[in-house]
Design a protein around this motif. Sequence first.
Motif, PDB file in Angstrom:
ATOM      1  N   ASP A  86      27.888  45.827  33.940  1.00 38.77           N
ATOM      2  CA  ASP A  86      29.248  45.719  34.465  1.00 38.77           C
ATOM      3  C   ASP A  86      29.631  44.244  34.400  1.00 38.77           C
ATOM      4  O   ASP A  86      28.952  43.397  34.990  1.00 38.77           O
ATOM      5  CB  ASP A  86      29.276  46.234  35.906  1.00 38.77           C
ATOM      6  CG  ASP A  86      30.630  46.058  36.558  1.00 38.77           C
ATOM      7  OD1 ASP A  86      31.473  46.951  36.452  1.00 38.77           O
ATOM      8  OD2 ASP A  86      30.835  44.980  37.185  1.00 38.77           O
ATOM      9  N   ILE A  87      30.715  43.941  33.684  1.00 34.95           N
ATOM     10  CA  ILE A  87      31.115  42.551  33.456  1.00 34.95           C
ATOM     11  C   ILE A  87      32.477  42.321  34.095  1.00 34.95           C
ATOM     12  O   ILE A  87      33.451  43.004  33.763  1.00 34.95           O
ATOM     13  CB  ILE A  87      31.182  42.245  31.948  1.00 34.95           C
ATOM     14  CG1 ILE A  87      29.866  42.624  31.261  1.00 34.95           C
ATOM     15  CG2 ILE A  87      31.501  40.769  31.712  1.00 34.95           C
ATOM     16  CD1 ILE A  87      29.961  42.673  29.738  1.00 34.95           C
ATOM     17  N   THR A  88      32.547  41.374  35.016  1.00 32.56           N
ATOM     18  CA  THR A  88      33.810  41.057  35.695  1.00 32.56           C
ATOM     19  C   THR A  88      34.004  39.549  35.743  1.00 32.56           C
ATOM     20  O   THR A  88      33.069  38.779  35.520  1.00 32.56           O
ATOM     21  CB  THR A  88      33.832  41.609  37.126  1.00 32.56           C
ATOM     22  OG1 THR A  88      32.720  41.080  37.856  1.00 32.56           O
ATOM     23  CG2 THR A  88      33.770  43.136  37.139  1.00 32.56           C
ATOM     24  N   LEU A  89      35.237  39.152  36.058  1.00 33.62           N
ATOM     25  CA  LEU A  89      35.538  37.756  36.337  1.00 33.62           C
ATOM     26  C   LEU A  89      35.758  37.585  37.831  1.00 33.62           C
ATOM     27  O   LEU A  89      36.324  38.468  38.480  1.00 33.62           O
ATOM     28  CB  LEU A  89      36.810  37.295  35.608  1.00 33.62           C
ATOM     29  CG  LEU A  89      36.783  37.113  34.095  1.00 33.62           C
ATOM     30  CD1 LEU A  89      38.098  36.464  33.640  1.00 33.62           C
ATOM     31  CD2 LEU A  89      35.604  36.286  33.633  1.00 33.62           C
ATOM     32  N   ASP A 126      23.607  49.548  39.322  1.00 32.80           N
ATOM     33  CA  ASP A 126      23.360  48.884  40.597  1.00 32.80           C
ATOM     34  C   ASP A 126      24.457  47.845  40.857  1.00 32.80           C
ATOM     35  O   ASP A 126      24.196  46.654  40.981  1.00 32.80           O
ATOM     36  CB  ASP A 126      21.972  48.213  40.587  1.00 32.80           C
ATOM     37  CG  ASP A 126      21.613  47.582  41.927  1.00 32.80           C
ATOM     38  OD1 ASP A 126      22.061  48.092  42.975  1.00 32.80           O
ATOM     39  OD2 ASP A 126      20.894  46.561  41.921  1.00 32.80           O
ATOM     40  N   VAL A 127      25.686  48.329  40.929  1.00 29.18           N
ATOM     41  CA  VAL A 127      26.827  47.434  41.126  1.00 29.18           C
ATOM     42  C   VAL A 127      27.144  47.343  42.612  1.00 29.18           C
ATOM     43  O   VAL A 127      27.538  48.319  43.241  1.00 29.18           O
ATOM     44  CB  VAL A 127      28.070  47.930  40.347  1.00 29.18           C
ATOM     45  CG1 VAL A 127      29.259  47.006  40.616  1.00 29.18           C
ATOM     46  CG2 VAL A 127      27.775  47.986  38.855  1.00 29.18           C
ATOM     47  N   ASP A 128      26.949  46.155  43.149  1.00 23.56           N
ATOM     48  CA  ASP A 128      27.279  45.874  44.546  1.00 23.56           C
ATOM     49  C   ASP A 128      27.888  44.482  44.572  1.00 23.56           C
ATOM     50  O   ASP A 128      27.178  43.474  44.544  1.00 23.56           O
ATOM     51  CB  ASP A 128      26.027  45.934  45.418  1.00 23.56           C
ATOM     52  CG  ASP A 128      26.319  45.607  46.885  1.00 23.56           C
ATOM     53  OD1 ASP A 128      27.514  45.395  47.224  1.00 23.56           O
ATOM     54  OD2 ASP A 128      25.365  45.552  47.686  1.00 23.56           O
ATOM     55  N   TYR A 129      29.216  44.435  44.636  1.00 22.91           N
ATOM     56  CA  TYR A 129      29.903  43.156  44.548  1.00 22.91           C
ATOM     57  C   TYR A 129      29.688  42.263  45.776  1.00 22.91           C
ATOM     58  O   TYR A 129      30.056  41.093  45.758  1.00 22.91           O
ATOM     59  CB  TYR A 129      31.400  43.381  44.323  1.00 22.91           C
ATOM     60  CG  TYR A 129      31.717  44.019  42.987  1.00 22.91           C
ATOM     61  CD1 TYR A 129      31.075  43.621  41.825  1.00 22.91           C
ATOM     62  CD2 TYR A 129      32.676  45.032  42.890  1.00 22.91           C
ATOM     63  CE1 TYR A 129      31.365  44.204  40.608  1.00 22.91           C
ATOM     64  CE2 TYR A 129      32.972  45.619  41.674  1.00 22.91           C
ATOM     65  CZ  TYR A 129      32.316  45.211  40.533  1.00 22.91           C
ATOM     66  OH  TYR A 129      32.607  45.781  39.318  1.00 22.91           O
ATOM     67  N   GLU A 130      29.086  42.820  46.817  1.00 28.31           N
ATOM     68  CA  GLU A 130      28.748  42.012  47.977  1.00 28.31           C
ATOM     69  C   GLU A 130      27.391  41.331  47.804  1.00 28.31           C
ATOM     70  O   GLU A 130      27.042  40.428  48.575  1.00 28.31           O
ATOM     71  CB  GLU A 130      28.722  42.885  49.244  1.00 28.31           C
ATOM     72  CG  GLU A 130      30.053  43.541  49.580  1.00 28.31           C
ATOM     73  CD  GLU A 130      31.160  42.517  49.786  1.00 28.31           C
ATOM     74  OE1 GLU A 130      30.893  41.490  50.448  1.00 28.31           O
ATOM     75  OE2 GLU A 130      32.276  42.749  49.289  1.00 28.31           O
ATOM     76  N   ALA A 131      26.630  41.750  46.796  1.00 31.79           N
ATOM     77  CA  ALA A 131      25.317  41.172  46.529  1.00 31.79           C
ATOM     78  C   ALA A 131      25.412  40.202  45.345  1.00 31.79           C
ATOM     79  O   ALA A 131      26.400  40.194  44.610  1.00 31.79           O
ATOM     80  CB  ALA A 131      24.305  42.275  46.222  1.00 31.79           C
ATOM     81  N   TYR A 132      24.380  39.386  45.188  1.00 33.35           N
ATOM     82  CA  TYR A 132      24.351  38.467  44.052  1.00 33.35           C
ATOM     83  C   TYR A 132      24.317  39.238  42.746  1.00 33.35           C
ATOM     84  O   TYR A 132      23.654  40.281  42.633  1.00 33.35           O
ATOM     85  CB  TYR A 132      23.131  37.552  44.138  1.00 33.35           C
ATOM     86  CG  TYR A 132      23.244  36.469  45.186  1.00 33.35           C
ATOM     87  CD1 TYR A 132      24.146  35.426  45.048  1.00 33.35           C
ATOM     88  CD2 TYR A 132      22.439  36.502  46.327  1.00 33.35           C
ATOM     89  CE1 TYR A 132      24.259  34.434  46.016  1.00 33.35           C
ATOM     90  CE2 TYR A 132      22.534  35.520  47.298  1.00 33.35           C
ATOM     91  CZ  TYR A 132      23.453  34.487  47.131  1.00 33.35           C
ATOM     92  OH  TYR A 132      23.557  33.519  48.097  1.00 33.35           O
TER      93      TYR A 132
END
Length: 248
Positions: free
Chosen positions: A129-132, A209-215
Amino acid sequence: MSRVSRAFRLSGRLIKFLFTLLIAFVCGMVFWRLCSSATPKEMERLVPNDALYEAYEAEGESLYVFRQEQRSITSGTKNYGYFSVEHAAFVPSADQVQIALRYNNSTIRALCEDYGLEQTPSREDELFDITLVLAFDLTPEDETDNATNDPESVRFVRCHADSISSMEKNLYNYRKVVFDLSTCGVDLADVLEDGSLLAVYCDVYYAEDVDYEAYAYGTLCLYDYKSENLTVKVDKATWEALKTYGED
């Protein structure tokens, strides 16, 4: 001439030949490695879409595109060499960022070890998953808090990809990712002009394992407000692609 001296001469010629062959082999391997690691032109060029075409239609070949010199490869203890951004382009008038993300086949093997996967995924799979993530200054009168995560000082906005295309070449896997910042409520030209944009990061998470609250599994900086903006020279093929896009 004695048989002994003749044998020494033949041995010397053989050693010289083998040494020359070794040098040629090493040079050939270095050349192959350089060629195989070169980023494909298709991954470096801008991908036409509606937003980019509108900017091109308004500005023509004077369209301003820039990048910055930032650390291009992950260098953390747990993700050293996992990911690199081979090309990043900021297009303010199109409100757009385009990047070419690269990862080695060894990154996939490392992913298996890190997550204890029973089978090695295919390199064609969309594994990441690639985000800015964009950081904005909420206290422009005070620069001392710009490096903090204090929500009263810095605001973070995450932007998801508008499109992703992929390519595999030798040992490397490429993802060309286009971000239209208008979808996350950001006007790139405005925030550059008013100086509120502090930084832009590319976050890479394992897709399962996408968790934007984690590193993130890997993070790379693409822009920071103290670095110089470098003009990107747009090649002829990109201009032609934009012209063709407008004719379709």
